[in-house]
Design a protein around this motif. Sequence first.
Motif, PDB file in Angstrom:
ATOM      1  N   ASP A   1     -29.736 -84.739  70.871  1.00  0.00           N
ATOM      2  CA  ASP A   1     -28.392 -84.507  70.315  1.00  0.00           C
ATOM      3  C   ASP A   1     -28.475 -83.352  69.315  1.00  0.00           C
ATOM      4  O   ASP A   1     -29.427 -83.278  68.529  1.00  0.00           O
ATOM      5  CB  ASP A   1     -27.913 -85.784  69.597  1.00  0.00           C
TER       6      ASP A   1
ATOM      7  N   LYS B   1     -20.890 -85.682  70.687  1.00  0.00           N
ATOM      8  CA  LYS B   1     -20.777 -87.137  70.897  1.00  0.00           C
ATOM      9  C   LYS B   1     -19.331 -87.600  70.767  1.00  0.00           C
ATOM     10  O   LYS B   1     -18.891 -88.500  71.478  1.00  0.00           O
ATOM     11  CB  LYS B   1     -21.599 -87.881  69.840  1.00  0.00           C
TER      12      LYS B   1
ATOM     13  N   THR C   1     -28.576 -91.373  72.377  1.00  0.00           N
ATOM     14  CA  THR C   1     -29.469 -90.211  72.277  1.00  0.00           C
ATOM     15  C   THR C   1     -30.754 -90.656  71.582  1.00  0.00           C
ATOM     16  O   THR C   1     -30.765 -91.662  70.872  1.00  0.00           O
ATOM     17  CB  THR C   1     -28.827 -89.052  71.471  1.00  0.00           C
TER      18      THR C   1
END
Length: 182
Positions: A156, A163, A175
């Motif tokens: 991420d 997200k 993640t």
Amino acid sequence: MSAQNISAKLARVIRSIPDFPKEGIIFRDITTLLLDAEGLRDTIDALVAPWVNEPIDLVAGIEARGFILGGALAHQIDAGFLPVRKKGKLPCETMQMEYELEYGTDIIEIHRDAVKPGQKVVVVDDLIATGGTAEAAVKLLQQAGAEVVAACFVIDLPELRGKDKITALGVPVRTLVEFDGH
Ligand code: AMP
């Protein structure tokens, strides 16, 4: 392996290449992780942990690195594999979704008959940045009638807030490691 340990290991094993493919981008290169047999197994085990006891019909991998991880994930949880491809690659009738890039737009496709209504699908890619690609994949699968149970990524880039785009579609995001920057 604990969440903290896998995160620390991934931060060590994933290679960072500054200014690739252009100035200002730090490319997070998972090929070094793929070469590490133990690291690869631990990554797949960690990604699928929530679904080992929950029936999942399909893993949808986003071209191209999502194919590598997605194949292993699908095998691990006894699911089928659904390739989400760039425009023009799939031979049969397709459904499409357009999404924005920094300059211009791109299109992803799945086969029109790939998903049966109500099938439980997990989406996978190596990395979520702005979330545009994964958002398009989730929307396309939902349009096809899938119940998208989750989207998972090894990496991420939280500064880009990708997200949020996925959770806004009602889909939880998983993640394993975060990196600073773009
Ligand atoms: P995005 O749609 O912005 O979330 O971008 C996600 C897609 O672009 C994924 O398929 C990634 O593999 C790739 N990507 C974006 N940024 C990077 C980066 N810094 N390093 C490696 N891959 C990236």
